[in-house]
Design an enzyme around this catalytic site. Sequence first.
Site, short mmCIF file in Angstrom:
data_model
loop_
_atom_site.label_atom_id
_atom_site.label_comp_id
_atom_site.label_asym_id
_atom_site.label_seq_id
_atom_site.Cartn_x
_atom_site.Cartn_y
_atom_site.Cartn_z
N LYS A 170 0.85 -1.19 0.00
CA LYS A 170 0.00 0.00 0.00
C LYS A 170 0.88 1.23 0.00
O LYS A 170 1.69 1.43 0.91
CB LYS A 170 -0.93 0.02 1.22
CG LYS A 170 -1.86 1.23 1.23
CD LYS A 170 -2.95 1.07 2.28
CE LYS A 170 -2.47 1.52 3.64
NZ LYS A 170 -3.56 1.39 4.67
N LYS A 172 1.43 5.40 0.00
CA LYS A 172 0.86 6.71 0.35
C LYS A 172 1.04 7.60 -0.87
O LYS A 172 2.17 7.79 -1.34
CB LYS A 172 1.58 7.29 1.56
CG LYS A 172 1.57 6.40 2.79
CD LYS A 172 0.17 6.06 3.23
CE LYS A 172 0.17 5.21 4.49
NZ LYS A 172 0.90 3.96 4.44
N ASP A 201 -3.24 5.15 -0.73
CA ASP A 201 -3.82 5.81 0.44
C ASP A 201 -3.57 7.31 0.31
O ASP A 201 -2.42 7.74 0.28
CB ASP A 201 -3.14 5.26 1.70
CG ASP A 201 -3.77 5.75 2.98
OD1 ASP A 201 -3.43 5.20 4.05
OD2 ASP A 201 -4.60 6.68 2.94
N ASN A 203 -4.69 9.52 2.50
CA ASN A 203 -4.65 10.10 3.85
C ASN A 203 -5.44 11.40 3.95
O ASN A 203 -4.94 12.41 4.46
CB ASN A 203 -3.20 10.30 4.30
CG ASN A 203 -2.56 8.98 4.66
OD1 ASN A 203 -1.79 8.44 3.89
ND2 ASN A 203 -2.94 8.41 5.81
N GLU A 227 -7.72 4.53 -0.57
CA GLU A 227 -8.02 4.73 0.86
C GLU A 227 -8.10 6.21 1.21
O GLU A 227 -7.30 7.02 0.77
CB GLU A 227 -6.93 4.06 1.68
CG GLU A 227 -7.16 4.00 3.15
CD GLU A 227 -6.11 3.14 3.84
OE1 GLU A 227 -5.77 2.06 3.29
OE2 GLU A 227 -5.59 3.56 4.88
N GLU A 253 -9.95 3.93 9.40
CA GLU A 253 -8.90 3.98 10.44
C GLU A 253 -9.09 5.15 11.39
O GLU A 253 -8.55 5.12 12.50
CB GLU A 253 -7.52 4.06 9.79
CG GLU A 253 -7.21 5.39 9.16
CD GLU A 253 -5.83 5.44 8.49
OE1 GLU A 253 -5.64 4.71 7.50
OE2 GLU A 253 -4.97 6.19 8.96
N ASP A 276 -9.12 0.63 13.13
CA ASP A 276 -7.93 0.88 13.97
C ASP A 276 -8.34 0.41 15.36
O ASP A 276 -9.26 0.97 15.96
CB ASP A 276 -7.63 2.39 13.93
CG ASP A 276 -6.50 2.79 14.85
OD1 ASP A 276 -5.44 3.15 14.35
OD2 ASP A 276 -6.70 2.74 16.08
N HIS A 303 -5.86 -1.52 10.81
CA HIS A 303 -4.90 -0.41 10.68
C HIS A 303 -3.87 -0.59 11.77
O HIS A 303 -4.21 -0.59 12.96
CB HIS A 303 -5.61 0.94 10.82
CG HIS A 303 -4.67 2.09 10.73
ND1 HIS A 303 -4.46 2.96 11.78
CD2 HIS A 303 -3.86 2.49 9.74
CE1 HIS A 303 -3.56 3.87 11.42
NE2 HIS A 303 -3.19 3.61 10.19
N GLU A 323 -2.89 -5.28 7.48
CA GLU A 323 -1.84 -4.28 7.27
C GLU A 323 -0.70 -4.62 8.22
O GLU A 323 -0.90 -4.69 9.45
CB GLU A 323 -2.32 -2.86 7.57
CG GLU A 323 -1.18 -1.86 7.40
CD GLU A 323 -1.60 -0.42 7.66
OE1 GLU A 323 -1.92 -0.09 8.81
OE2 GLU A 323 -1.60 0.36 6.70
C1 SMN Z 1 -1.15 5.64 8.28
C2 SMN Z 1 -1.68 6.59 9.06
C3 SMN Z 1 -1.01 7.03 10.19
C4 SMN Z 1 0.22 6.54 10.51
C5 SMN Z 1 0.74 5.57 9.71
C6 SMN Z 1 0.06 5.12 8.58
C7 SMN Z 1 -1.91 5.19 7.05
C8 SMN Z 1 -2.23 3.74 7.00
O1 SMN Z 1 -3.09 5.93 6.90
O2 SMN Z 1 -3.31 3.40 6.51
O3 SMN Z 1 -1.38 2.92 7.43
MG MG Z 2 -4.54 4.90 5.89
#
Ligand code: SMN
Ligand code: MG
Length: 365
Positions: A170, A172, A201, A203, A227, A253, A276, A303, A323
């Site tokens: 995945k 970013k 992702d 974010n 994402e 998350e 999460d 998450h 993940e």
């Molecule tokens: C993420 C968010 C915050 C800290 C690390 C990684 C990311 C994920 O959105 O989906 O892992």
């Molecule tokens: Mg994320």
Amino acid sequence: MPMPSSSQEPRIKALTARAVRVPMPQPHRTASGVVSESPLVLTDITLDSGVVGRSITFTYTPLALGPTTDLIRNIEPLLMGNAAAPAEISRGLAARFRLLGAQGLIGMALAAIDMALWDGLAHTHSVSLAHLLGGLPKPTQAYGAIGYDGPDESAKAAEGWAQRGFRGVKAKIGYPTVAEDVSVIRAIRRAAGEGTAVMVDYNQSLTPSEAVERLRILDAEGLTWVEEPSLAHDYAGHAKVAREARTPIQAGENWWGITDFAHALEADATDFVMADVMKVGGVTGWLEAAALANAHRIRMSNHLWPEISAQLLSVTPTAHWLEYADWWNPILADPLRIKDGMSDPAGAIGSGTEWNEAAVQRFLV
Ligand code: SMN
Ligand code: MG
């Protein structure tokens, strides 16, 4: 906070909360900020049987580490002498904090206690958390994380995950242009090989309209999911993107507890969900979200928190992907193993959260 109890349950005898700052091999960049270390609260709850339950709370920034540690410690007097009944205690604490609300640092503190108590209960019966919950630990396909690091570094990271046998990666994204997003995606796919699933992702970095525009291009890239294209709690905005895009949307998350999940699914905000385990409300919150995802027949992933999440995904009816992140491995005695690209949670007692005490001492704040 007197709780209904009977004589035979183990009772809560003590709680400790320790703040550590675990360095990361390299900063993890996202379109919405950089995670350059792991500020963690390590909670131990000791029962009158001598059994200890443990949990990890991730505060994202050291600025929140002290306050979260203090909050967890401040709740200790409410727990002493109560039966180690995590769901009951979580409901009691949520009621206690109804006026303040169980989001943010309060939610994190309550989840720390919930996760530690479920771990302690599993240890009391010398079983895995999955077994305590009526299932058995089983493998889940795993993906590795790639930071917002441009095409070359992203490709290098993707190659590394593929060489370690991971079945997905995945990345970013949310670069200044969608062309740069595509360039990173294609560099990753070349490096990891066609057989590797690729997720991306954003974010929360786009507006819904920007996300719709970018997805008109990204829909041709065969992505497993896109994402958090927009703000996590903009359910209507996410629903607009999910309606317009062909690629599945992933989110969750940043949703606090079952109410956020219910509102999001009622708004058709996403095609998949990811919980999460801290923000959803610990094990108790996860089980509620997993039941809701099952009722909506929506695939559910985690998450972070790979150890406890591997146990919980074992009992999640619509389990999807795990993940994986090795950020906290330095303070763990027995980090989650990955075998042939799948989590290997078998053999763990409780949530698989045991400290590497020497490392904890090194990173104590
Ligand atoms: C993420 C968010 C915050 C800290 C690390 C990684 C990311 C994920 O959105 O989906 O892992
Ligand atoms: Mg994320």
